[in-house]
Design an enzyme around this catalytic site. Structure first.
Site, PDB file in Angstrom:
ATOM      1  N   SER A 137     -18.984 -27.671 -44.873  1.00  0.00           N
ATOM      2  CA  SER A 137     -18.913 -29.107 -44.593  1.00  0.00           C
ATOM      3  C   SER A 137     -19.665 -29.482 -43.594  1.00  0.00           C
ATOM      4  O   SER A 137     -19.451 -30.364 -42.627  1.00  0.00           O
ATOM      5  CB  SER A 137     -17.366 -29.457 -44.436  1.00  0.00           C
ATOM      6  OG  SER A 137     -16.706 -29.211 -45.342  1.00  0.00           O
ATOM      7  N   ASP A 183     -12.068 -32.206 -45.799  1.00  0.00           N
ATOM      8  CA  ASP A 183     -13.360 -32.024 -44.597  1.00  0.00           C
ATOM      9  C   ASP A 183     -13.533 -32.767 -43.477  1.00  0.00           C
ATOM     10  O   ASP A 183     -13.483 -32.238 -42.248  1.00  0.00           O
ATOM     11  CB  ASP A 183     -14.685 -31.549 -45.445  1.00  0.00           C
ATOM     12  CG  ASP A 183     -14.614 -30.914 -46.728  1.00  0.00           C
ATOM     13  OD1 ASP A 183     -13.697 -30.183 -47.222  1.00  0.00           O
ATOM     14  OD2 ASP A 183     -15.697 -31.146 -47.556  1.00  0.00           O
ATOM     15  N   TYR A 233     -18.282 -31.082 -59.429  1.00  0.00           N
ATOM     16  CA  TYR A 233     -17.112 -31.419 -58.840  1.00  0.00           C
ATOM     17  C   TYR A 233     -16.365 -32.742 -59.220  1.00  0.00           C
ATOM     18  O   TYR A 233     -15.353 -32.978 -59.244  1.00  0.00           O
ATOM     19  CB  TYR A 233     -17.438 -31.783 -57.284  1.00  0.00           C
ATOM     20  CG  TYR A 233     -16.415 -31.943 -56.319  1.00  0.00           C
ATOM     21  CD1 TYR A 233     -15.802 -30.884 -55.535  1.00  0.00           C
ATOM     22  CD2 TYR A 233     -16.144 -33.315 -56.009  1.00  0.00           C
ATOM     23  CE1 TYR A 233     -14.790 -31.412 -54.542  1.00  0.00           C
ATOM     24  CE2 TYR A 233     -15.116 -33.761 -55.034  1.00  0.00           C
ATOM     25  CZ  TYR A 233     -14.468 -32.633 -54.257  1.00  0.00           C
ATOM     26  OH  TYR A 233     -13.388 -32.719 -53.429  1.00  0.00           O
TER      27      TYR A 233
END
Ligand code: GLA
Length: 401
Positions: A137, A183, A233
């Site tokens: 991240s 994140d 994703y």
């Protein structure tokens, strides 16, 4: 979550804060306020954040360092130490840069401008030691650093949670990755030697102590980055939403997979789409697994915790289908190693790192063994990071010169 980037990185800057300070002086003739914003790991609870489940992340000792200061005109000037690149624009006309890295910062500015219409520009110099594309991240850390820095220099009075939401919205709307909140939350709220048990629906959270001299958190970096990761994703997220819609036809009270049961999936989703069923089944199982693993931690039953990490990997591989050969290879390699308590792929998937809980005294030998085997198999030099759990985003007040 990073998009694939081919931009050049350099890794030879050993002391970012002081390098940033002097570069800032050199470029802008100003003393920079320096923000540190860390990357994150996640022990268990993957892809559960955007399904309103739980996650168990922590901030780490790898971070973005960002120097920032106001200007007297309306320009934004940014220098990236690692990309050795500059970007400049007017604060009143924020649009995508066409070269990705500035977008993580500009996305945050755009969010802030929705409310504040700031006319005054600012300077930034940033860099850091979070390996990009490794699933740690770095993008969320950069967004959080920018949000925190702007809040500070323009006295915008945002709370930390507002900054998390701003940073996430920047990634969702400007960068175009429909990531969940994990994140940015972990980067902002991290605490030394503590995991964060976060309920992604209520955003209630609790710190769970996680520090032992006997156990180390070791990341094995495949150094694989698949260019389709962002679209895959987003597709997973849509499949989860499709599953919820099917259940809602009979159970309108089910607002997310957090509220769904395996029985509902069998009854309403499986007959319509096997693939949507597989995705949803992983999530429903993973949410349960996380809650059980938190009990393992409470009971100090690390063996049970580690077993669940392996189970998560199997689910991510077979049901959610976000793993890749290299990640599977690294997990399989350590599966029967008695010094590895648990291991799995970590983060969004399609590359990046595996996370391993390893007996301290065995770490060095394990890194050597896994690295050699990985190299022999793939021809790629694996990287390993032994990470510590650190504090979240904040102003850096003391640093060596
Ligand atoms: C990426 C996203 C997070 C989360 C993880 C998977 O890191 O940015 O929001 O969904 O993947 O758990």
């Amino acid at each position: 979550m990073e998009k694939n980037s081919t931009e050049k990185m350099i890794h030879d800057i050993s002391n970012y804060p002081s390098t940033i300070r002097s570069k800032f002086q050199q470029l802008f003739g100003q003393e920079a306020l320096i923000i540190r914003s860390p990357g994150r790991i996640n022990l268990i609870g993957e892809h559960t954040d955007y399904n309103m489940g739980f996650v168990l992340p922590a901030a780490i000792n790898k971070a973005i360092y960002l120097g920032i200061q106001k200007r007297n005109d309306g320009l934004i000037k940014i220098h990236s130490l690692d990309f050795q690149d500059d970007f400049e624009c007017d604060i009143k006309t924020i649009k995508t840069s066409g070269k990705l890295w500035p977008d993580y910062l500009l996305g945050v500015v755009e969010q802030i401008q929705k409310k504040h219409q700031i006319q005054q520009g600012f300077n930034i110099v940033f860099g850091g030691d979070i390996p990009p594309g490794a699933g740690l991240s770095s993008s969320a850390a950069l967004e959080c650093a920018t949000a925190y820095g702007l809040n500070h220099i323009f006295n915008l009075s945002y709370e930390k949670l507002d900054l998390v939401r701003l940073a996430q919205a920047a990634e969702n709307e400007f960068v175009g990755v429909k990531c969940g909140i994990m994140d940015q939350f972990a980067s902002m709220f991290g605490k030394k030697n503590q995991l964060i048990q976060l309920d992604c629906r209520s955003l209630e959270y609790a710190y769970v102590p996680f520090h032992s001299d006997k156990l180390k958190i070791v990341l094995f970096d495949t150094r694989v980055k698949h260019s389709l990761a962002s679209s895959a994703y987003n597709e997973r997220r849509e499949q989860c939403e499709a599953g919820v819609k099917l259940i809602q036809t009979v159970h309108p009270e089910v607002l997310s997979l957090r509220d769904a049961s395996e029985e509902m999936l069998l009854e309403f989703v499986k007959p319509v789409s096997e693939i949507v069923y597989k995705r949803c089944s992983f999530i429903v199982g993973e949410i349960k697994r996380l809650l059980n693993s938190c009990n393992d931690l409470k009971n100090n039953n690390m063996a049970a915790f580690g077993k669940r990490m392996f189970e998560t990997h199997t689910g991510l591989k077979d049901l959610y289908e976000v793993s890749c050969q290299e990640l599977d290879f690294l997990v399989d390699l350590v599966k029967n190693d008695q010094n590895v308590i648990g291991a799995r792929m970590m983060g969004g998937g399609f590359g990046g790192c595996t996370i391993n809980l390893v007996n301290s005294e065995a770490v060095e030998a394990l890194i050597k063994k896994v690295g050699d085997t990985y190299h022999a198999k793939t021809g790629t030099e694996m990287l390993a990071y032994v990470v510590e759990i650190e504090d979240g985003t904040g102003v850096l007040t003391k640093f060596s010169l």
